[in-house]
Motif scaffolding. Sequence first.
Motif, mmCIF file in Angstrom:
data_model
loop_
_atom_site.group_PDB
_atom_site.id
_atom_site.type_symbol
_atom_site.label_atom_id
_atom_site.label_comp_id
_atom_site.label_asym_id
_atom_site.label_seq_id
_atom_site.Cartn_x
_atom_site.Cartn_y
_atom_site.Cartn_z
ATOM 1 N N PRO A 183 0.711 -1.205 -0.054
ATOM 2 C CA PRO A 183 0.140 -0.012 -0.075
ATOM 3 C C PRO A 183 0.818 1.229 0.066
ATOM 4 C CG PRO A 183 0.331 -0.773 1.908
ATOM 5 C CD PRO A 183 1.010 -1.708 1.541
ATOM 6 N N TYR A 184 2.091 1.217 -0.264
ATOM 7 C CA TYR A 184 2.871 2.349 -0.161
ATOM 8 C C TYR A 184 3.064 2.927 -1.672
ATOM 9 C CZ TYR A 184 4.412 -0.034 4.004
ATOM 10 O OH TYR A 184 4.144 -0.716 5.053
ATOM 11 N N PRO A 185 3.160 4.048 -1.791
ATOM 12 C CA PRO A 185 3.260 5.005 -3.102
ATOM 13 C C PRO A 185 4.607 4.440 -3.892
ATOM 14 C CG PRO A 185 3.023 6.475 -1.345
ATOM 15 C CD PRO A 185 3.341 5.209 -0.796
ATOM 16 N N ASN A 244 1.229 3.854 -8.754
ATOM 17 C CA ASN A 244 0.347 2.866 -8.296
ATOM 18 C C ASN A 244 -0.741 3.754 -7.815
ATOM 19 O OD1 ASN A 244 1.622 3.828 -5.932
ATOM 20 N ND2 ASN A 244 2.312 1.858 -5.278
ATOM 21 N N THR A 245 -1.675 3.203 -7.252
ATOM 22 C CA THR A 245 -2.988 3.916 -6.746
ATOM 23 C C THR A 245 -2.587 4.635 -5.347
ATOM 24 O OG1 THR A 245 -3.562 1.980 -5.407
ATOM 25 C CG2 THR A 245 -4.609 2.093 -7.556
ATOM 26 N N ALA A 246 -1.622 4.142 -4.563
ATOM 27 C CA ALA A 246 -1.172 4.990 -3.571
ATOM 28 C C ALA A 246 -0.655 6.061 -3.524
ATOM 29 C CB ALA A 246 -0.273 3.796 -2.463
ATOM 30 N N ALA A 247 0.120 6.421 -4.983
ATOM 31 C CA ALA A 247 0.542 7.522 -5.297
ATOM 32 C C ALA A 247 -0.294 8.663 -5.396
ATOM 33 C CB ALA A 247 1.394 7.392 -6.351
ATOM 34 N N ALA A 248 -1.599 8.388 -5.330
ATOM 35 C CA ALA A 248 -2.749 9.510 -5.359
ATOM 36 C C ALA A 248 -2.534 10.563 -4.210
ATOM 37 C CB ALA A 248 -3.710 8.922 -5.512
ATOM 38 N N MET A 249 -1.923 10.055 -3.169
ATOM 39 C CA MET A 249 -1.720 10.849 -1.920
ATOM 40 C C MET A 249 -0.895 12.137 -2.132
ATOM 41 S SD MET A 249 1.206 9.077 0.306
ATOM 42 C CE MET A 249 1.497 10.724 1.407
ATOM 43 N N PHE A 250 -0.182 12.109 -3.205
ATOM 44 C CA PHE A 250 0.898 13.252 -3.938
ATOM 45 C C PHE A 250 0.070 14.210 -4.797
ATOM 46 C CE2 PHE A 250 4.125 9.941 -3.418
ATOM 47 C CZ PHE A 250 4.309 10.178 -1.992
ATOM 48 N N LEU A 295 5.765 18.544 -8.337
ATOM 49 C CA LEU A 295 4.822 18.314 -7.272
ATOM 50 C C LEU A 295 5.372 18.258 -6.165
ATOM 51 C CD1 LEU A 295 2.553 15.575 -8.931
ATOM 52 C CD2 LEU A 295 2.062 17.850 -8.478
ATOM 53 N N SER A 296 6.627 17.944 -6.025
ATOM 54 C CA SER A 296 7.529 17.717 -4.730
ATOM 55 C C SER A 296 7.677 18.985 -4.049
ATOM 56 C CB SER A 296 8.608 16.983 -4.943
ATOM 57 O OG SER A 296 8.547 15.752 -5.494
ATOM 58 N N LEU A 297 7.837 20.011 -4.935
ATOM 59 C CA LEU A 297 8.323 21.390 -4.186
ATOM 60 C C LEU A 297 7.512 22.698 -4.463
ATOM 61 C CD1 LEU A 297 12.289 21.381 -4.915
ATOM 62 C CD2 LEU A 297 11.133 20.888 -3.124
ATOM 63 N N HIS A 298 6.466 22.550 -5.350
ATOM 64 C CA HIS A 298 5.684 23.496 -5.515
ATOM 65 C C HIS A 298 4.918 23.910 -4.435
ATOM 66 C CE1 HIS A 298 2.598 26.374 -7.317
ATOM 67 N NE2 HIS A 298 3.321 26.276 -8.335
ATOM 68 N N ALA A 339 1.394 22.375 -3.970
ATOM 69 C CA ALA A 339 1.427 20.827 -4.002
ATOM 70 C C ALA A 339 2.459 20.373 -2.575
ATOM 71 C CB ALA A 339 2.146 20.293 -5.125
ATOM 72 N N MET A 340 3.117 19.257 -2.776
ATOM 73 C CA MET A 340 3.727 18.767 -1.671
ATOM 74 C C MET A 340 4.828 19.870 -0.981
ATOM 75 S SD MET A 340 2.852 15.807 -1.080
ATOM 76 C CE MET A 340 4.167 15.236 -0.124
ATOM 77 N N GLY A 341 5.237 20.912 -1.606
ATOM 78 C CA GLY A 341 6.061 21.969 -0.877
ATOM 79 C C GLY A 341 5.334 22.643 0.186
ATOM 80 N N GLY A 342 4.115 22.626 -0.061
ATOM 81 C CA GLY A 342 3.296 23.351 1.159
ATOM 82 C C GLY A 342 2.868 22.367 2.340
ATOM 83 N N ARG A 343 3.232 20.893 2.131
ATOM 84 C CA ARG A 343 2.794 19.998 3.054
ATOM 85 C C ARG A 343 4.114 19.585 3.914
ATOM 86 N NH1 ARG A 343 -0.466 15.669 -0.073
ATOM 87 N NH2 ARG A 343 -0.690 14.864 2.112
ATOM 88 N N LEU A 344 5.427 19.947 3.137
ATOM 89 C CA LEU A 344 6.640 19.177 3.744
ATOM 90 C C LEU A 344 6.769 19.800 5.185
ATOM 91 C CD1 LEU A 344 8.684 18.441 0.580
ATOM 92 C CD2 LEU A 344 7.789 16.695 2.254
ATOM 93 N N LEU A 345 6.932 19.103 6.166
ATOM 94 C CA LEU A 345 7.434 19.856 7.407
ATOM 95 C C LEU A 345 8.724 20.235 7.628
ATOM 96 C CD1 LEU A 345 4.875 18.064 9.907
ATOM 97 C CD2 LEU A 345 4.567 19.942 8.601
#
Length: 265
Positions: free
Chosen positions: A108-110, A124-130, A148-151, A154-160
């Motif tokens: 179940p991991y991305p 895979n389906t788990a990657a939908a979390m991103f 997606l990782s740094l915008h 997107a994830m850039g606003g969720r990375l602690l």
Amino acid sequence: MEAVAVREETFGALLRGWRQRRRVSQLDLGIEADVSARHISFLETGRARPSREMVMRLAEELGVPLRHRNRLLVAAGFAPVYPEREVRAPELGVVRQALDKILAGHEPYPAVVVDAAWNLVAANTAAAMFTEGVPAELLKEPVNVMRLSLHPAAMGGRLLNLAEVRAYLLSQLRRQSEVSGDERLEALYDELASYTYPGVDLNVGHVPGPADILVPLRIAAGDRVLSMFTTIATFGTPVDVTVSELAIETFWPSDEETAAAFARP
């Protein structure tokens, strides 16, 4: 209307560019390729014309990516050797089967598959979390995983731990750009480096402690924090340009709480 002159690539200029990118002298390259430094000089200035075998040998010694080996061959007057097929081409059926099994088996991991420019090829389906809550303009084809990782939207606003993840990803992208000679990566680096994050100190770095093994991604997910690390795999001995540029990135939980969160239905 005045015609625009198109500058033709020369083998000598391309060879010199790759030699300088690898920080290899003419003497060192000549020793590795079993030719004289003078011959390397003649090839770079156009005073000598390489054989097809010499082009292949020099490209191998310099670690030139397959896409650019074809450019060297064409510039030297030869036909490209390495085919470039679409991922969905029938000839790549066994490659797609391998990718599908890896992606499905990692649930179940991305897990994602990207090309040389970090554009998404499969997931895979788990990657939908991103992509949850990501603006539609960032999901237009081709979807870029680095973006997606740094915008910030997107994830850039969720990375602690954005500062340290950003620093690592940008340094990785810069090295890939230098090693591959891919102009797309250089443009992507400039774009990602220009992102701003109000209220976030990008100069704050984590000093590794004695118990640290690697830097995880610490992702805010509702009232939970998911902590994950990644591995990247590539195909061995590829002779197709597309296959040589594919990479499989798999995400793994780095603590029991994250593993338990993914285990829940």
